[in-house]
Design a protein around this motif. Sequence first.
Motif, mmCIF file in Angstrom:
data_model
loop_
_atom_site.group_PDB
_atom_site.id
_atom_site.type_symbol
_atom_site.label_atom_id
_atom_site.label_comp_id
_atom_site.label_asym_id
_atom_site.label_seq_id
_atom_site.Cartn_x
_atom_site.Cartn_y
_atom_site.Cartn_z
ATOM 1 N N LYS A 85 0.834 -1.206 0.000
ATOM 2 C CA LYS A 85 0.000 0.000 0.000
ATOM 3 C C LYS A 85 0.868 1.256 0.000
ATOM 4 N N LEU A 86 1.887 1.266 0.836
ATOM 5 C CA LEU A 86 2.793 2.417 0.894
ATOM 6 C C LEU A 86 3.426 2.678 -0.467
ATOM 7 N N GLU A 87 3.965 1.641 -1.057
ATOM 8 C CA GLU A 87 4.702 1.800 -2.313
ATOM 9 C C GLU A 87 3.795 2.266 -3.444
ATOM 10 N N GLN A 88 2.626 1.654 -3.573
ATOM 11 C CA GLN A 88 1.763 1.999 -4.699
ATOM 12 C C GLN A 88 1.095 3.356 -4.518
ATOM 13 N N VAL A 89 0.713 3.695 -3.303
ATOM 14 C CA VAL A 89 0.137 5.018 -3.055
ATOM 15 C C VAL A 89 1.192 6.104 -3.266
ATOM 16 N N ASN A 90 2.401 5.858 -2.792
ATOM 17 C CA ASN A 90 3.488 6.822 -2.980
ATOM 18 C C ASN A 90 3.773 7.038 -4.468
ATOM 19 N N ASP A 91 3.873 5.951 -5.225
ATOM 20 C CA ASP A 91 4.130 6.059 -6.671
ATOM 21 C C ASP A 91 2.990 6.767 -7.396
ATOM 22 N N PHE A 92 1.765 6.442 -7.022
ATOM 23 C CA PHE A 92 0.604 7.026 -7.684
ATOM 24 C C PHE A 92 0.612 8.550 -7.575
ATOM 25 N N PHE A 93 0.725 9.055 -6.364
ATOM 26 C CA PHE A 93 0.630 10.500 -6.179
ATOM 27 C C PHE A 93 1.882 11.238 -6.642
ATOM 28 N N ASN A 94 3.014 10.568 -6.647
ATOM 29 C CA ASN A 94 4.238 11.241 -7.088
ATOM 30 C C ASN A 94 4.258 11.520 -8.588
ATOM 31 N N GLN A 95 3.243 11.082 -9.303
ATOM 32 C CA GLN A 95 3.136 11.408 -10.724
ATOM 33 C C GLN A 95 2.431 12.754 -10.959
ATOM 34 N N VAL A 96 1.814 13.291 -9.934
ATOM 35 C CA VAL A 96 1.125 14.577 -10.056
ATOM 36 C C VAL A 96 2.159 15.703 -10.137
ATOM 37 N N ARG A 97 1.805 16.781 -10.814
ATOM 38 C CA ARG A 97 2.732 17.903 -10.990
ATOM 39 C C ARG A 97 2.964 18.651 -9.683
ATOM 40 N N PHE A 98 4.209 19.086 -9.468
ATOM 41 C CA PHE A 98 4.492 19.995 -8.353
ATOM 42 C C PHE A 98 4.218 21.421 -8.816
ATOM 43 N N LEU A 99 3.389 22.138 -8.037
ATOM 44 C CA LEU A 99 3.089 23.538 -8.333
ATOM 45 C C LEU A 99 3.034 24.320 -7.029
ATOM 46 N N ASP A 100 3.679 25.487 -6.995
ATOM 47 C CA ASP A 100 3.612 26.358 -5.820
ATOM 48 C C ASP A 100 2.184 26.862 -5.614
ATOM 49 N N ASP A 101 1.813 27.090 -4.359
ATOM 50 C CA ASP A 101 0.464 27.581 -4.073
ATOM 51 C C ASP A 101 0.179 28.930 -4.730
ATOM 52 N N ILE A 102 1.161 29.809 -4.732
ATOM 53 C CA ILE A 102 0.950 31.129 -5.341
ATOM 54 C C ILE A 102 0.598 30.985 -6.816
ATOM 55 N N LYS A 103 1.303 30.117 -7.496
ATOM 56 C CA LYS A 103 1.047 29.905 -8.915
ATOM 57 C C LYS A 103 -0.241 29.121 -9.144
ATOM 58 N N HIS A 104 -0.459 28.127 -8.301
ATOM 59 C CA HIS A 104 -1.557 27.188 -8.527
ATOM 60 C C HIS A 104 -2.889 27.685 -7.981
ATOM 61 N N TRP A 105 -2.865 28.205 -6.746
ATOM 62 C CA TRP A 105 -4.098 28.613 -6.075
ATOM 63 C C TRP A 105 -4.229 30.118 -5.899
ATOM 64 N N LYS A 106 -3.180 30.842 -6.290
ATOM 65 C CA LYS A 106 -3.155 32.304 -6.117
ATOM 66 C C LYS A 106 -3.281 32.675 -4.628
ATOM 67 N N LYS A 107 -2.740 31.802 -3.773
ATOM 68 C CA LYS A 107 -2.726 32.015 -2.334
ATOM 69 C C LYS A 107 -1.352 31.663 -1.796
ATOM 70 N N LYS A 108 -0.952 32.321 -0.713
ATOM 71 C CA LYS A 108 0.360 32.051 -0.128
ATOM 72 C C LYS A 108 0.421 30.642 0.442
ATOM 73 N N ASP A 109 -0.676 30.201 1.027
ATOM 74 C CA ASP A 109 -0.686 28.876 1.641
ATOM 75 C C ASP A 109 -2.075 28.278 1.511
ATOM 76 N N TYR A 110 -2.178 27.137 0.840
ATOM 77 C CA TYR A 110 -3.461 26.460 0.690
ATOM 78 C C TYR A 110 -3.232 24.961 0.779
ATOM 79 N N TRP A 111 -3.939 24.301 1.684
ATOM 80 C CA TRP A 111 -3.847 22.855 1.828
ATOM 81 C C TRP A 111 -5.025 22.239 1.078
ATOM 82 N N ALA A 112 -4.744 21.591 -0.025
ATOM 83 C CA ALA A 112 -5.786 21.037 -0.884
ATOM 84 C C ALA A 112 -6.245 19.672 -0.384
#
Length: 235
Positions: free
Chosen positions: A81-108
């Motif tokens: 479970k650890l390995e497959q969940v880690n691999d799955f989500f690590n394929q998502v793009r890294f984006l800063d909150d300012i660029k992505h959410w137009k907020k300094k800090d946002y927990w999605a």
Amino acid sequence: MNSVRSIDKRSFSSRCHLSLLAFMLALSCLIFIQVGADESIRLSQADIEKLGKQYGAKAQRRLEIWQEMLTTLANESEQDKLEQVNDFFNQVRFLDDIKHWKKKDYWATPVEFLITNGGDCEDFSIAKYYTLKELGVPVEKMNLAYVKALEYNQAHMVLTYYPNQSAIPLILDNINGTILPASKRPDLLHVYSFNGDKLWISKMGRRTTLVGTSDRLKPWVKLQSRIENKDINLR
């Protein structure tokens, strides 16, 4: 799990905008919001199709693969479970909150993270935490951990997993995709860690001093509430 590879790949990045100072200030903000116990991340097919109509076919497919994973991994070992969940989500793009959410800090929420196919270190760690929790991994074995990524001189968040109470925790990270014991990650300086209800000072990946409950963290309480209520806040 080959279908997981259909998710767009992204370059790993270590930048995590939230400074350690800001995090420490957040600890002083005591709040007393009661969060319900229903934090399931299961989606019905109707929910997925509705979100697909709103946010597109690719977003719908990412949600479908995620929900399928919750079924296919249900009876697997915790290590799998650890390995497959880690691999799955690590394929998502890294984006800063300012660029992505137009907020300094946002927990999605995990749903927001997958719909937008992007987020920062907190979002990676939160999505892994909630997915593993849904798969039956006890909350007591997991912590969301604030660390300093020494190579980049940046605050960062990872998910830690304790095989047993006395074990050195394993690190699930979006910078380094290999799951390693904290003792094998000298590039990370551990500061604080928390889970569903507790908050610790941590050293070398270990929980050292219990300093209170995690409802002291305003972003965490807000996130839990939004997951419970299935709120989606997209631009």
